[in-house]
Design a protein around this motif. Structure first.
Motif, PDB file in Angstrom:
ATOM      1  N   UNK A 116      -1.250  -2.973   6.991  1.00 39.25           N
ATOM      2  CA  UNK A 116       0.079  -2.422   7.405  1.00 39.25           C
ATOM      3  C   UNK A 116       1.115  -3.548   7.597  1.00 39.25           C
ATOM      4  N   UNK A 117       2.334  -2.975   7.827  1.00 42.08           N
ATOM      5  CA  UNK A 117       3.495  -3.818   8.222  1.00 42.08           C
ATOM      6  C   UNK A 117       3.622  -4.220   9.371  1.00 42.08           C
ATOM      7  N   UNK A 118       3.590  -5.491   9.793  1.00 41.98           N
ATOM      8  CA  UNK A 118       3.641  -5.909  11.033  1.00 41.98           C
ATOM      9  C   UNK A 118       4.528  -5.214  12.165  1.00 41.98           C
ATOM     10  N   UNK A 119       5.730  -5.224  11.793  1.00 37.77           N
ATOM     11  CA  UNK A 119       6.888  -4.745  12.684  1.00 37.77           C
ATOM     12  C   UNK A 119       6.776  -3.469  13.105  1.00 37.77           C
ATOM     13  N   UNK A 120       6.150  -2.511  12.364  1.00 35.19           N
ATOM     14  CA  UNK A 120       5.732  -1.236  12.772  1.00 35.19           C
ATOM     15  C   UNK A 120       4.409  -0.793  13.088  1.00 35.19           C
TER      16      UNK A 120
ATOM     17  N   UNK B  64       6.935   2.930   7.383  1.00 35.62           N
ATOM     18  CA  UNK B  64       8.097   2.098   7.559  1.00 35.62           C
ATOM     19  C   UNK B  64       9.407   2.528   6.860  1.00 35.62           C
ATOM     20  N   UNK B  65      10.584   2.064   6.932  1.00 31.16           N
ATOM     21  CA  UNK B  65      11.510   2.577   6.421  1.00 31.16           C
ATOM     22  C   UNK B  65      11.571   2.399   4.929  1.00 31.16           C
ATOM     23  N   UNK B  66      10.911   1.264   4.518  1.00 32.76           N
ATOM     24  CA  UNK B  66      10.902   1.058   2.925  1.00 32.76           C
ATOM     25  C   UNK B  66       9.827   2.058   2.200  1.00 32.76           C
ATOM     26  N   UNK B  67       9.174   2.884   3.008  1.00 32.30           N
ATOM     27  CA  UNK B  67       8.099   3.823   2.426  1.00 32.30           C
ATOM     28  C   UNK B  67       8.479   5.227   2.848  1.00 32.30           C
ATOM     29  N   UNK B  68       9.726   5.358   2.801  1.00 38.22           N
ATOM     30  CA  UNK B  68      10.327   6.769   3.159  1.00 38.22           C
ATOM     31  C   UNK B  68      11.573   6.699   2.063  1.00 38.22           C
ATOM     32  N   UNK B  69      11.323   7.662   1.102  1.00 38.72           N
ATOM     33  CA  UNK B  69      12.510   7.572   0.023  1.00 38.72           C
ATOM     34  C   UNK B  69      13.119   9.035   0.113  1.00 38.72           C
ATOM     35  N   UNK B  70      14.277   9.008  -0.366  1.00 33.46           N
ATOM     36  CA  UNK B  70      15.396  10.085  -0.276  1.00 33.46           C
ATOM     37  C   UNK B  70      15.391  10.832  -1.816  1.00 33.46           C
ATOM     38  N   UNK B  71      15.292  11.925  -2.022  1.00 35.40           N
ATOM     39  CA  UNK B  71      15.536  12.873  -3.000  1.00 35.40           C
ATOM     40  C   UNK B  71      16.706  13.864  -2.987  1.00 35.40           C
TER      41      UNK B  71
END
Length: 423
Positions: free
Chosen positions: A184-188, A147-154
Motif C-alpha cells: 500500500x501507499x505509506x501516507x494512507x 488513496x485519492x489517486x485510486x478514486x476516479x470520477x465518472x
C-alpha cells in the motif's frame, strides 16, 4: 522473437491509443477509443520487469476485477481481440471502463479546494466510496491501497460518481483470516502495517478515514508534513477520539477530537462527521470501526455513515446578514416548524419571513419542510434564501425579478463563498 516496443498512437484495428492515463505499481494505463463507435476504454499493460510475486498480483487483480459488479467499483471489460498483440509479455491485459473526470487527487489539488471540498462533494464521496468499500468487504476483499489517486470520477447522467480503482494490492479474505504482508501507499497506510502486525478489513477504515479528513480540510489528519515512519511514534499514544495531530513551533504534538477550521461543512454535519472519523481513525485495529452491531452484524462506522447520509438538512441564507444557517429536519417536519426554528436563530419573526428557492419561487406552505431537499437527502439540498419583509420596500411575494441589484450581488457572493458562516 521479441515484441516491438510500445509506440505512441498505436492503432489496433479500429482502436486508436489516445493518451497515457497514468502509471501504477505494476503497469501503465492507456486510453483507447474505437474509431467506428467512439467507445472509450482504459487498458492496463503490465511492465516487463515484474518479479514472480508481482506477476501473481497482476493476475489476481484481473481475476478480482472480473468477478466484481458495483456502481462504485470500476468495471472490467473484455479486451478487444485486436489488442491482444500489444501485451509486453505473457501476462494478460486488463480493460476497464474509462472514467473521464480524473481522480480525487486532481480535484483536491485545485486551488479552490485548499480548505477542503464543498459539503455536497464530501457527502457524495462518503456515499459512493463507503458503498464501494462495503461491497468489497462483503465479497471478502480488502483493498489495502485506498488513496485519492485510486478514486476516479465518472459522469453518469449529469451526476459525478466516485469509483474505486487499482485492485493490484487487493487481497481475497476468508472470514477470520489475517494478513501480514506489507503493501500500500505509506501516507494512507494503517499504523499496524508499520509494525508488521496482522490485520483485517479495518486497514481500509483507516485509509478511508484519512481520505475523508483530507477531503474535509485539505490536508491529512496526523502530522501531514512528516513521513509515516516519523509520525507513527508521535501519534501512537493519541486519545481514542483524537482525529488530528499537529506539531507546534516548539516541536510539541497537539491532538484534537474536532475537525479544524476553516472548512466548508455546516454546523449540523460537523459533530456526526467527527464521530465517524473518531471510529475510523482509532489506533487500535480491533476497536477501529466501532465493532459490529450485535443486531445487524454491520460495523458501527457504516451504520453511522448511513445515518449521516440520511440526514435531511436545509441551508438557509439570511439575506440580511449573509450568514448561512443549517437546520436538521425530522422526517415529516412541516414548514411552519422550520420557520419557528428560523425565528429562534435569526430573530426574524415568522410572519416577516419570505423563503425563496433558487428559482425565485416561494416555498409551498402546504408541503413539508423537506421540499428543499432533493431525493430525500440533505446532501442534495440547495440554499433557500431568507428575506425579512419588514426591511424591504416591496410588498407581496419577492421574486428573483424584483430583487434589487445589490441583493443579487449578495446572492452570488454567498453561493461562491469558500466557507459559509457556521454561526
Amino acid at each position: 522473437m521479441e515484441k516491438p516496443p510500445f509506440r505512441q498512437n498505436q492503432v489496433c484495428g479500429s482502436w486508436l491509443m489516445k493518451e497515457r492515463l497514468g502509471t501504477g505499481g505494476f503497469g501503465h494505463v492507456y486510453l483507447y477509443q474505437n474509431q467506428e463507435t467512439s467507445e472509450k476504454i482504459a487498458v492496463k499493460l503490465c511492465r516487463l520487469e515484474l518479479n514472480a510475486k508481482n506477476k501473481d498480483r497482476w493476475s489476481r487483480e484481473i481475476q478480482i476485477m472480473k468477478k466484481l459488479k458495483h456502481l462504485n467499483v470500476v468495471t472490467a471489460k473484455d479486451v478487444p481481440e485486436e489488442m491482444m498483440h500489444i501485451a509486453l509479455n505473457d501476462l494478460p491485459l486488463l480493460a476497464m471502463e474509462y472514467c473521464s473526470k480524473g481522480d480525487l487527487r486532481k480535484l483536491l489539488s485545485k486551488p479552490e479546494n485548499c480548505c477542503g471540498l464543498k459539503e455536497s462533494e464530501v457527502l457524495a464521496l462518503l456515499n459512493d466510496v463507503g458503498s464501494g468499500i462495503q461491497y468489497l468487504h462483503e465479497n471478502k476483499i480488502i483493498h489495502r491501497d485506498l488513496k485519492p489517486e485510486n478514486i476516479v470520477l465518472q459522469d453518469i447522467n449529469g451526476k459525478l460518481v466516485h469509483k474505486i480503482i487499482d485492485l493490484g494490492y487487493a487481497k481475497d479474505l476468508d472470514q477470520g483470516s489475517l494478513c501480514t504482508s506489507f503493501v500500500g501507499t505509506l501516507q494512507y497506510l494503517a499504523p499496524e502495517l508499520f509494525e508488521g502486525k496482522s490485520y483485517t478489513v479495518t486497514v481500509d477504515y483507516w485509509s478511508f478515514g484519512t481520505m475523508i479528513f483530507e477531503c474535509c480540510c485539505g490536508f491529512r489528519p496526523f502530522l501531514h508534513n512528516l513521513q509515516p515512519v516519523q509520525w507513527t511514534s508521535k501519534v501512537r499514544n493519541k486519545g481514542p477520539k483524537d482525529i488530528m495531530a499537529v506539531e507546534d513551533m516548539n516541536g510539541e504534538v497537539r491532538f484534537s477530537t474536532r475537525l479544524p477550521y476553516p472548512n466548508n461543512l455546516s454546523r449540523t454535519l460537523l459533530e456526526p462527521l467527527e464521530g465517524l472519523l473518531q471510529l475510523m481513525l482509532k489506533w487500535d485495529p480491533v476497536q477501529r470501526g466501532g465493532g459490529l452491531n450485535p443486531e445487524t452484524k454491520r460495523p458501527q462506522c457504516f451504520a453511522l455513515l448511513d445515518q449521516i447520509l440520511n440526514m435531511k438538512v436545509v441551508h438557509i441564507l439570511n439575506m440580511t446578514t449573509t450568514q448561512v444557517h443549517s437546520f436538521l429536519l425530522s422526517p415529516d417536519e412541516g414548514l411552519h416548524s422550520l420557520q419557528q426554528k428560523i425565528e429562534t436563530e435569526t430573530n426574524i419573526e415568522l410572519l416577516n419571513q419570505e423563503l425563496l428557492q433558487e428559482t425565485g419561487v416561494m416555498l409551498d406552505p402546504r408541503k413539508p419542510a423537506a421540499q428543499c431537499v432533493l431525493d430525500g437527502r440533505g446532501w442534495d439540498s440547495y440554499i433557500v434564501y431568507l428575506f425579512d419583509k419588514s426591511l424591504t420596500k416591496y410588498s407581496g411575494p419577492l421574486t428573483a425579478r424584483t430583487l434589487p441589484e445589490s441583493v443579487n450581488f449578495i446572492v452570488m457572493t454567498a453561493e461562491n463563498s469558500a466557507s459559509p458562516s457556521q454561526e
